[in-house]
Motif scaffolding. Structure first.
Motif, mmCIF file in Angstrom:
data_model
loop_
_atom_site.group_PDB
_atom_site.id
_atom_site.type_symbol
_atom_site.label_atom_id
_atom_site.label_comp_id
_atom_site.label_asym_id
_atom_site.label_seq_id
_atom_site.Cartn_x
_atom_site.Cartn_y
_atom_site.Cartn_z
ATOM 1 N N ILE A 31 0.952 -1.256 0.091
ATOM 2 C CA ILE A 31 0.031 0.043 -0.099
ATOM 3 C C ILE A 31 1.049 1.320 0.102
ATOM 4 N N ARG A 32 0.669 2.114 -0.958
ATOM 5 C CA ARG A 32 1.471 3.263 -1.051
ATOM 6 C C ARG A 32 1.418 4.187 0.207
ATOM 7 N N PRO A 33 2.417 4.526 0.864
ATOM 8 C CA PRO A 33 2.300 5.365 1.975
ATOM 9 C C PRO A 33 1.639 6.811 1.555
ATOM 10 N N ARG A 34 1.149 7.535 2.493
ATOM 11 C CA ARG A 34 0.459 8.664 2.308
ATOM 12 C C ARG A 34 1.815 9.741 2.277
ATOM 13 N N LEU A 35 1.660 10.462 1.273
ATOM 14 C CA LEU A 35 2.513 11.575 1.189
ATOM 15 C C LEU A 35 2.139 12.702 1.738
ATOM 16 N N ARG A 36 3.041 13.056 2.747
ATOM 17 C CA ARG A 36 2.617 14.257 3.698
ATOM 18 C C ARG A 36 2.601 15.577 2.792
ATOM 19 N N ARG A 37 1.570 16.051 2.566
ATOM 20 C CA ARG A 37 1.490 17.546 1.578
ATOM 21 C C ARG A 37 1.715 18.821 2.622
ATOM 22 N N ALA A 38 2.546 19.320 2.171
ATOM 23 C CA ALA A 38 2.711 20.656 2.776
ATOM 24 C C ALA A 38 1.746 21.733 2.654
ATOM 25 N N PRO A 39 1.095 22.545 3.717
ATOM 26 C CA PRO A 39 0.189 23.338 3.588
ATOM 27 C C PRO A 39 0.672 24.149 2.180
ATOM 28 N N ARG A 40 -0.482 24.245 1.231
ATOM 29 C CA ARG A 40 -0.389 25.045 0.262
ATOM 30 C C ARG A 40 0.033 26.703 0.446
ATOM 31 N N ARG A 41 1.067 27.234 0.164
ATOM 32 C CA ARG A 41 1.459 28.752 0.303
ATOM 33 C C ARG A 41 0.341 29.632 0.023
ATOM 34 N N LYS A 42 -0.512 30.299 0.955
ATOM 35 C CA LYS A 42 -1.516 30.911 0.496
ATOM 36 C C LYS A 42 -1.244 32.483 0.541
ATOM 37 N N LYS A 43 -1.938 33.468 0.380
ATOM 38 C CA LYS A 43 -1.740 34.863 0.956
ATOM 39 C C LYS A 43 -2.447 34.971 2.227
ATOM 40 N N ASP A 44 -1.464 35.404 3.193
ATOM 41 C CA ASP A 44 -1.708 35.376 4.748
ATOM 42 C C ASP A 44 -2.387 36.858 4.690
ATOM 43 N N ALA A 45 -3.340 36.924 5.875
ATOM 44 C CA ALA A 45 -3.972 38.132 5.932
ATOM 45 C C ALA A 45 -3.050 39.148 6.559
ATOM 46 N N PRO A 46 -3.131 40.469 6.020
ATOM 47 C CA PRO A 46 -2.176 41.547 6.617
ATOM 48 C C PRO A 46 -2.640 41.914 8.029
ATOM 49 N N ALA A 47 -1.712 42.698 8.831
ATOM 50 C CA ALA A 47 -2.278 42.931 9.973
ATOM 51 C C ALA A 47 -3.589 43.805 10.076
ATOM 52 N N PRO A 48 -4.481 43.432 10.989
ATOM 53 C CA PRO A 48 -5.641 44.341 11.022
ATOM 54 C C PRO A 48 -5.443 45.741 11.639
ATOM 55 N N ALA A 49 -6.088 46.797 11.369
ATOM 56 C CA ALA A 49 -5.890 48.097 11.726
ATOM 57 C C ALA A 49 -5.991 48.048 13.395
ATOM 58 N N SER A 50 -6.960 47.212 13.897
ATOM 59 C CA SER A 50 -7.090 47.337 15.513
ATOM 60 C C SER A 50 -7.109 45.840 15.846
ATOM 61 N N LEU A 51 -6.730 45.336 16.903
ATOM 62 C CA LEU A 51 -6.499 44.006 17.240
ATOM 63 C C LEU A 51 -7.282 44.172 18.858
ATOM 64 N N ARG A 52 -8.580 44.014 18.966
ATOM 65 C CA ARG A 52 -9.255 44.061 20.164
ATOM 66 C C ARG A 52 -9.331 43.141 21.240
ATOM 67 N N SER A 53 -9.120 41.865 20.658
ATOM 68 C CA SER A 53 -9.527 40.721 21.327
ATOM 69 C C SER A 53 -8.455 39.487 20.989
ATOM 70 N N MET A 54 -8.419 38.638 21.711
ATOM 71 C CA MET A 54 -7.469 37.442 21.427
ATOM 72 C C MET A 54 -8.023 36.892 20.196
ATOM 73 N N GLN A 55 -9.239 36.722 19.987
ATOM 74 C CA GLN A 55 -9.915 36.277 18.932
ATOM 75 C C GLN A 55 -9.655 36.951 17.619
ATOM 76 N N SER A 56 -9.194 38.131 17.672
ATOM 77 C CA SER A 56 -8.993 39.042 16.398
ATOM 78 C C SER A 56 -7.449 38.515 16.071
ATOM 79 N N ILE A 57 -6.643 38.158 17.038
ATOM 80 C CA ILE A 57 -5.340 37.850 16.878
ATOM 81 C C ILE A 57 -5.360 36.553 16.108
ATOM 82 N N VAL A 58 -6.256 35.526 16.682
ATOM 83 C CA VAL A 58 -6.367 34.231 16.241
ATOM 84 C C VAL A 58 -6.822 34.366 14.792
ATOM 85 N N ASP A 59 -7.712 35.141 14.176
ATOM 86 C CA ASP A 59 -8.198 35.434 13.102
ATOM 87 C C ASP A 59 -6.901 35.812 12.305
#
Ligand code: SF4
Length: 229
Positions: free
Chosen positions: A24-52
């Motif tokens: 059985i062919r071993p599963r090749l681990r696929r590196a995450p596709r490099r995508k465009k990461d979000a720019p820093a938001p204008a304001s970070l008011r909560s930990m959730q906004s940092i997570v986002d």
């Protein structure tokens, strides 16, 4: 031909040449596709906004080997914050900082100071596990450090304990050896707009290898307690 297809064909050829039945062919681990990461938001008011903002981050190469992004844990309004170097295997598995052997020792230190883990905030300089637990490289630190700065600005602790050389060098922007600066009050050079006292000390992983240094760290933590009082 796609890279995966090419690897599969080479793999089949090797087994055929060896006269073996193809397993059985071993599963090749696929590196995450490099995508465009979000720019820093204008304001970070909560930990959730940092997570986002972090999202499914691919801003540095550490994204390729990680299972979980380890953002931080604890009281988002803590007076005391601990900053370590990077997640290890247990942290990568759980998505939480300091949960392995070094984390258990950190919990004991926190309790000996009269706090519970949920009273403090814990994070690392980089949020993804470096391969084989090597120290993070400068380009990885510079890609990731903005998230920690944002966390510090949000939590606004009175005191930050830098656990180990990487955390101290990065937050104090110094090349001084951790042995030379531990136990002394330092300024948070990396985020100068905040009035935060910084205590550099040894990393709990170092204490596991050198138990005699526990006494030294305890002296440092007693000073932190007086700063918080
Ligand atoms: Fe992104 Fe930080 Fe992980 Fe690098 S270490 S991929 S910058 S979250």
């Amino acid at each position: 031909m796609e890279k995966d297809e090419f690897l599969t064909s080479q793999y089949k050829k090797l087994w055929a040449e060896a006269g073996l039945e193809e397993p059985i062919r071993p599963r090749l681990r696929r590196a995450p596709r490099r995508k465009k990461d979000a720019p820093a938001p204008a304001s970070l008011r909560s930990m959730q906004s940092i997570v986002d903002w972090i999202g499914d981050c691919t801003r540095c190469g550490l994204c390729e080997g990680r299972n979980n992004i380890v953002i931080g844990d604890g009281n988002k309004r803590a007076e005391l914050m601990f900053v370590g170097e990077a997640p290890g295997a247990d942290e990568d598995k759980t998505g939480l900082p300091f949960v392995g052997r070094a984390g258990k020792l950190l919990n004991k230190i926190i309790e000996a100071m009269g706090f519970e883990r949920k009273d403090v905030y814990i994070a690392n300089i980089v949020k993804c596990r470096p391969p084989n637990n090597r120290p993070p490289q400068p380009e990885e630190v510079s890609a990731c450090i903005g998230f920690l700065h944002a966390q510090i600005k949000l939590v606004r602790p009175k005191v930050i304990v830098c656990l180990g050389a990487s955390a101290a060098k990065t937050l104090l922007q110094t090349e001084e050896n951790i042995s030379a600066i531990r136990g002394t009050a330092q300024e948070l050079v990396a985020v100068p707009e905040l009035d935060v006292k910084v205590m550099p000390t040894f990393h709990p992983a170092y204490l596991l290898r050198n138990p005699s240094a526990k006494k030294t760290v305890w002296q440092d933590m007693k000073k932190v307690k007086t700063w918080l009082a």
